[in-house]
Write an enzyme that holds these catalytic residues in place. Structure first.
Site, PDB file in Angstrom:
ATOM      1  N   ASP A  28       5.371   5.211 -10.879  1.00 23.24           N
ATOM      2  CA  ASP A  28       5.691   6.340  -9.998  1.00 23.24           C
ATOM      3  C   ASP A  28       4.475   7.158  -9.595  1.00 23.24           C
ATOM      4  OD1 ASP A  28       6.013   6.927 -12.926  1.00 23.24           O
ATOM      5  OD2 ASP A  28       6.069   8.988 -12.186  1.00 23.24           O
ATOM      6  N   ALA A  60      -4.208  -2.651  -0.095  1.00 24.81           N
ATOM      7  CA  ALA A  60      -4.627  -1.488   0.695  1.00 24.81           C
ATOM      8  C   ALA A  60      -5.763  -1.828   1.648  1.00 24.81           C
ATOM      9  CB  ALA A  60      -5.036  -0.354  -0.234  1.00 24.81           C
ATOM     10  N   PRO A  98       0.793  -1.235   0.000  1.00 26.81           N
ATOM     11  CA  PRO A  98       0.000   0.000   0.000  1.00 26.81           C
ATOM     12  C   PRO A  98       0.824   1.283   0.000  1.00 26.81           C
ATOM     13  CG  PRO A  98       0.038  -0.954   2.183  1.00 26.81           C
ATOM     14  CD  PRO A  98       0.700  -1.960   1.273  1.00 26.81           C
ATOM     15  N   GLY A 141       0.412  -1.789  -4.599  1.00 26.50           N
ATOM     16  CA  GLY A 141      -0.482  -2.758  -3.979  1.00 26.50           C
ATOM     17  C   GLY A 141      -0.063  -4.188  -4.211  1.00 26.50           C
ATOM     18  N   ASP A 142      -1.048  -5.028  -4.536  1.00 27.54           N
ATOM     19  CA  ASP A 142      -0.802  -6.448  -4.785  1.00 27.54           C
ATOM     20  C   ASP A 142      -0.899  -6.707  -6.280  1.00 27.54           C
ATOM     21  OD1 ASP A 142      -0.494  -9.213  -4.405  1.00 27.54           O
ATOM     22  OD2 ASP A 142      -2.655  -9.494  -4.405  1.00 27.54           O
ATOM     23  N   LYS A 157      10.529   5.747 -14.692  1.00 28.77           N
ATOM     24  CA  LYS A 157       9.140   5.999 -14.305  1.00 28.77           C
ATOM     25  C   LYS A 157       8.203   5.674 -15.476  1.00 28.77           C
ATOM     26  CE  LYS A 157      10.501   9.776 -11.227  1.00 28.77           C
ATOM     27  NZ  LYS A 157      10.333  11.227 -10.884  1.00 28.77           N
TER      28      LYS A 157
END
Length: 252
Positions: free
Chosen positions: A36, A114, A12, A84-85, A55
């Site tokens: 990014d 998250a 997260p 996240g995942d 980026k």
């Protein structure tokens, strides 16, 4: 050495919520290709000083894929870092398919999501005995839409713990739909940049979900958790109940 391209879930936001494997891949990266616009900058700082950092906020898939392929063929440790995942809204599928077609091995390293970090920060469990035992992860339709069978109306009708990603731009419509299936005082956790240094996280009644989002000017990196489990209560799991026997605690 035929090193795989590593697709890494950044979690997260907080660097100490990375998995040990994710942190290891970052610390040994030669080329970092990272999201990014969504990943906390502190995580990108974990790579070596000699690592090339690219980026992707301004790039297309057609720009990214050659960077992955060329880096691998040059013998670099390539890390593709997603927020996240990797299993949720990461768009890794089309990248991995292309690498597979090119004969390039890949490795996927999961990350904390998250919704998990938000529940932990709130000191809540999203599955409470006698209240709710199902967690649904989804999103509002938006520009890319969702399959008809997964429309929000159907998901909300379950009354489960509903975690909505990528939905802040449509929060008024989302609230109207949810109010058809949840009581207006159902607690909603709203999390913005969960676990980042500037995290904002609060629980409001469902009827105030949209107004709170507007007041805070929330759009990106916002999560909604709609769940009756967010209310602390005396419900007790039977797992540790004295009258509940199982394999490791036979009945007396």
């Amino acid at each position: 050495m035929n090193r795989p391209v590593a697709f890494v879930g950044a979690g997260p936001g907080a660097p100490d919520l990375l998995t040990l494997r994710a942190a290891d891949r970052l610390r040994h990266a030669d080329r970092l290709i990272w999201t990014d616009s969504l990943v906390c900058p502190a995580i990108a700082e974990l790579v070596p000083a000699t690592c090339e950092r690219i980026k992707t906020s301004h790039l297309t898939l057609e720009d990214v894929l050659p960077l992955l392929i060329e880096g691998h063929r040059a013998g670099l440790r390539v890390v593709r870092l997603h927020d996240g995942d990797t299993a949720l809204y990461s768009a890794i599928n089309e990248q991995i398919c292309t690498l597979n077609d090119a004969g390039i091995p890949v490795e996927v390293v999961p990350g904390v999501s998250a919704y998990q970090a938000a529940a932990a920060s709130l000191e809540r469990e999203l599955t409470v005995p006698g209240v709710v035992q199902t967690i649904v992860l989804s999103r509002a339709g938006g520009r890319t839409g969702v399959p008809e069978r997964e429309q929000l109306e159907r998901l909300a009708s379950l009354g489960a713990s509903l975690c909505l990603y990528l939905s802040a731009r449509h929060v008024e419509e989302v609230q109207q739909t949810l109010l058809q299936h949840y009581p207006e005082d159902t607690p909603v956790a709203i999390g913005h940049r969960v676990s980042w240094p500037n995290e904002w996280l609060a629980i409001v009644p469902l009827k105030e979900m949209a107004q709170t989002s507007r007041d805070r000017d929330l759009i990106r990196t916002t999560l909604y958790i709609i769940s009756p489990a967010l209310e602390h209560g005396p419900q007790r799991s039977r797992l540790y109940s004295p009258d509940h026997d199982h394999l490791f605690r036979p009945g007396r």
